[in-house]
Motif scaffolding. Structure first.
Motif, PDB file in Angstrom:
ATOM      1  N   THR A   1      -1.638   1.553   1.070  1.00 29.65           N
ATOM      2  CA  THR A   1      -2.383   2.664   0.491  1.00 29.65           C
ATOM      3  C   THR A   1      -3.726   2.205  -0.073  1.00 29.65           C
ATOM      4  N   VAL A   2      -3.748   1.086  -0.747  1.00 29.30           N
ATOM      5  CA  VAL A   2      -4.965   0.630  -1.422  1.00 29.30           C
ATOM      6  C   VAL A   2      -5.945  -0.029  -0.453  1.00 29.30           C
ATOM      7  N   VAL A   3      -5.444  -0.870   0.433  1.00 27.66           N
ATOM      8  CA  VAL A   3      -6.328  -1.634   1.311  1.00 27.66           C
ATOM      9  C   VAL A   3      -6.964  -0.747   2.375  1.00 27.66           C
ATOM     10  N   ASN A   4      -6.236   0.225   2.880  1.00 32.22           N
ATOM     11  CA  ASN A   4      -6.740   1.091   3.952  1.00 32.22           C
ATOM     12  C   ASN A   4      -7.085   2.467   3.403  1.00 32.22           C
ATOM     13  N   LYS A   5      -8.051   2.523   2.531  1.00 25.30           N
ATOM     14  CA  LYS A   5      -8.400   3.778   1.854  1.00 25.30           C
ATOM     15  C   LYS A   5      -8.906   4.855   2.807  1.00 25.30           C
ATOM     16  N   HIS A   6      -9.490   4.471   3.923  1.00 22.14           N
ATOM     17  CA  HIS A   6     -10.099   5.449   4.819  1.00 22.14           C
ATOM     18  C   HIS A   6      -9.208   5.802   6.011  1.00 22.14           C
ATOM     19  N   ASP A   7      -7.986   5.335   6.019  1.00 25.73           N
ATOM     20  CA  ASP A   7      -7.068   5.623   7.118  1.00 25.73           C
ATOM     21  C   ASP A   7      -5.878   6.407   6.576  1.00 25.73           C
ATOM     22  N   ALA A   8      -5.816   7.683   6.902  1.00 21.98           N
ATOM     23  CA  ALA A   8      -4.743   8.547   6.398  1.00 21.98           C
ATOM     24  C   ALA A   8      -3.382   8.066   6.868  1.00 21.98           C
ATOM     25  N   ARG A   9      -3.313   7.499   8.072  1.00 20.10           N
ATOM     26  CA  ARG A   9      -2.030   7.021   8.593  1.00 20.10           C
ATOM     27  C   ARG A   9      -1.465   5.926   7.704  1.00 20.10           C
ATOM     28  N   ALA A  10      -2.308   5.019   7.279  1.00 14.75           N
ATOM     29  CA  ALA A  10      -1.845   3.934   6.412  1.00 14.75           C
ATOM     30  C   ALA A  10      -1.408   4.474   5.052  1.00 14.75           C
ATOM     31  N   ALA A  11      -2.121   5.468   4.549  1.00 18.56           N
ATOM     32  CA  ALA A  11      -1.753   6.056   3.254  1.00 18.56           C
ATOM     33  C   ALA A  11      -0.393   6.734   3.333  1.00 18.56           C
ATOM     34  N   TRP A  12      -0.148   7.510   4.391  1.00 25.04           N
ATOM     35  CA  TRP A  12       1.149   8.176   4.530  1.00 25.04           C
ATOM     36  C   TRP A  12       2.270   7.158   4.716  1.00 25.04           C
ATOM     37  N   LEU A  13       2.035   6.127   5.530  1.00 23.92           N
ATOM     38  CA  LEU A  13       3.051   5.097   5.731  1.00 23.92           C
ATOM     39  C   LEU A  13       3.293   4.322   4.446  1.00 23.92           C
ATOM     40  N   GLY A  14       2.234   4.041   3.702  1.00 26.80           N
ATOM     41  CA  GLY A  14       2.395   3.381   2.414  1.00 26.80           C
ATOM     42  C   GLY A  14       3.217   4.218   1.451  1.00 26.80           C
ATOM     43  N   GLY A  15       2.974   5.529   1.449  1.00 25.15           N
ATOM     44  CA  GLY A  15       3.779   6.417   0.613  1.00 25.15           C
ATOM     45  C   GLY A  15       5.244   6.402   1.003  1.00 25.15           C
ATOM     46  N   ILE A  16       5.522   6.337   2.302  1.00 21.78           N
ATOM     47  CA  ILE A  16       6.916   6.276   2.768  1.00 21.78           C
ATOM     48  C   ILE A  16       7.575   4.996   2.264  1.00 21.78           C
ATOM     49  N   PHE A  17       6.850   3.877   2.321  1.00 16.90           N
ATOM     50  CA  PHE A  17       7.423   2.617   1.836  1.00 16.90           C
ATOM     51  C   PHE A  17       7.679   2.663   0.333  1.00 16.90           C
ATOM     52  N   VAL A  18       6.760   3.228  -0.425  1.00 15.87           N
ATOM     53  CA  VAL A  18       6.960   3.336  -1.874  1.00 15.87           C
ATOM     54  C   VAL A  18       8.161   4.237  -2.170  1.00 15.87           C
ATOM     55  N   LEU A  19       8.273   5.340  -1.443  1.00 15.19           N
ATOM     56  CA  LEU A  19       9.413   6.230  -1.646  1.00 15.19           C
ATOM     57  C   LEU A  19      10.721   5.581  -1.200  1.00 15.19           C
ATOM     58  N   ALA A  20      10.667   4.685  -0.227  1.00 16.71           N
ATOM     59  CA  ALA A  20      11.863   3.955   0.192  1.00 16.71           C
ATOM     60  C   ALA A  20      12.304   2.972  -0.887  1.00 16.71           C
ATOM     61  N   ALA A  21      11.374   2.508  -1.693  1.00 15.19           N
ATOM     62  CA  ALA A  21      11.708   1.582  -2.774  1.00 15.19           C
ATOM     63  C   ALA A  21      12.394   2.296  -3.937  1.00 15.19           C
ATOM     64  N   ALA A  22      12.140   3.579  -4.097  1.00 12.36           N
ATOM     65  CA  ALA A  22      12.657   4.318  -5.260  1.00 12.36           C
ATOM     66  C   ALA A  22      14.181   4.285  -5.376  1.00 12.36           C
ATOM     67  N   PRO A  23      14.954   4.614  -4.329  1.00 14.50           N
ATOM     68  CA  PRO A  23      16.405   4.591  -4.519  1.00 14.50           C
ATOM     69  C   PRO A  23      16.971   3.188  -4.692  1.00 14.50           C
ATOM     70  N   LEU A  24      16.223   2.176  -4.311  1.00 16.20           N
ATOM     71  CA  LEU A  24      16.697   0.806  -4.490  1.00 16.20           C
ATOM     72  C   LEU A  24      16.679   0.374  -5.947  1.00 16.20           C
ATOM     73  N   THR A  25      15.995   1.121  -6.792  1.00 10.65           N
ATOM     74  CA  THR A  25      15.953   0.774  -8.212  1.00 10.65           C
ATOM     75  C   THR A  25      17.086   1.419  -9.007  1.00 10.65           C
ATOM     76  N   SER A  26      17.815   2.367  -8.426  1.00 11.55           N
ATOM     77  CA  SER A  26      18.840   3.076  -9.201  1.00 11.55           C
ATOM     78  C   SER A  26      19.969   2.180  -9.716  1.00 11.55           C
ATOM     79  N   PRO A  27      20.358   1.080  -9.051  1.00 13.93           N
ATOM     80  CA  PRO A  27      21.384   0.228  -9.671  1.00 13.93           C
ATOM     81  C   PRO A  27      20.965  -0.366 -11.003  1.00 13.93           C
ATOM     82  N   PHE A  28      19.646  -0.471 -11.246  1.00 14.53           N
ATOM     83  CA  PHE A  28      19.186  -1.024 -12.505  1.00 14.53           C
ATOM     84  C   PHE A  28      19.404  -0.051 -13.662  1.00 14.53           C
TER      85      PHE A  28
END
Length: 141
Positions: free
Chosen positions: A36-63
């Motif tokens: 998301t940060v490195v590819n500021k001008h590429d919407a595809r990278a931003a959407w894919l980055g968002g998917i990765f961040v959202l994929a990280a969210a449920p992995l934190t629930s055991p904590f």
């Protein structure tokens, strides 16, 4: 439907070691943030980055499992991964090249619908912060 139930499955210990959840959540979050940060001008990278961040969210629930609900206890109820379908539809509409015409309108409509559903699910889950007892808010049932 578990997104809407508000019930959390508490287990004595997570099925995998804590370190695996930590490493996976850090990796997904770091890759997503970097895309998301490195590819500021590429919407595809931003959407894919968002998917990765959202994929990280449920992995934190055991904590949060069995932990007292302190100042960050609201994170237990807010399920950010409810927005994953909306991000995936937006990414699919832009990758490998942006869609045009009727397919673009279809993907945009479905993405908007997925976003609306994600917002509804997030609001219902967030309502458990204000009204934790289901008897107080029977509309959630």
């Amino acid at each position: 439907m578990l997104f809407l139930s508000g019930a959390q499955t508490a287990v004595a210990s997570p099925p995998l070691p804590w370190a695996i959840y930590f490493v996976l959540s850090v990796c997904f979050g770091a890759v997503g943030a970097a895309l998301t940060v490195v590819n500021k001008h590429d919407a595809r990278a931003a959407w894919l980055g968002g998917i990765f961040v959202l994929a990280a969210a449920p992995l934190t629930s055991p904590f949060y499992n069995g932990r007292p609900m302190g100042e960050l206890g609201w994170l237990w109820f807010v399920r950010f991964e409810a927005f994953t379908p909306a991000f995936m539809w937006c990414f699919a509409s832009a990758f490998p090249s942006p869609l045009v015409g009727r397919p673009a309108r279809f993907f945009s409509s479905v993405g908007t619908g997925a976003l609306a559903v994600g917002i509804v699910v997030a609001v219902i889950n967030a309502s458990f912060i204000v009204w934790p007892d289901p008897a107080i808010a029977p509309w959630r049932l």
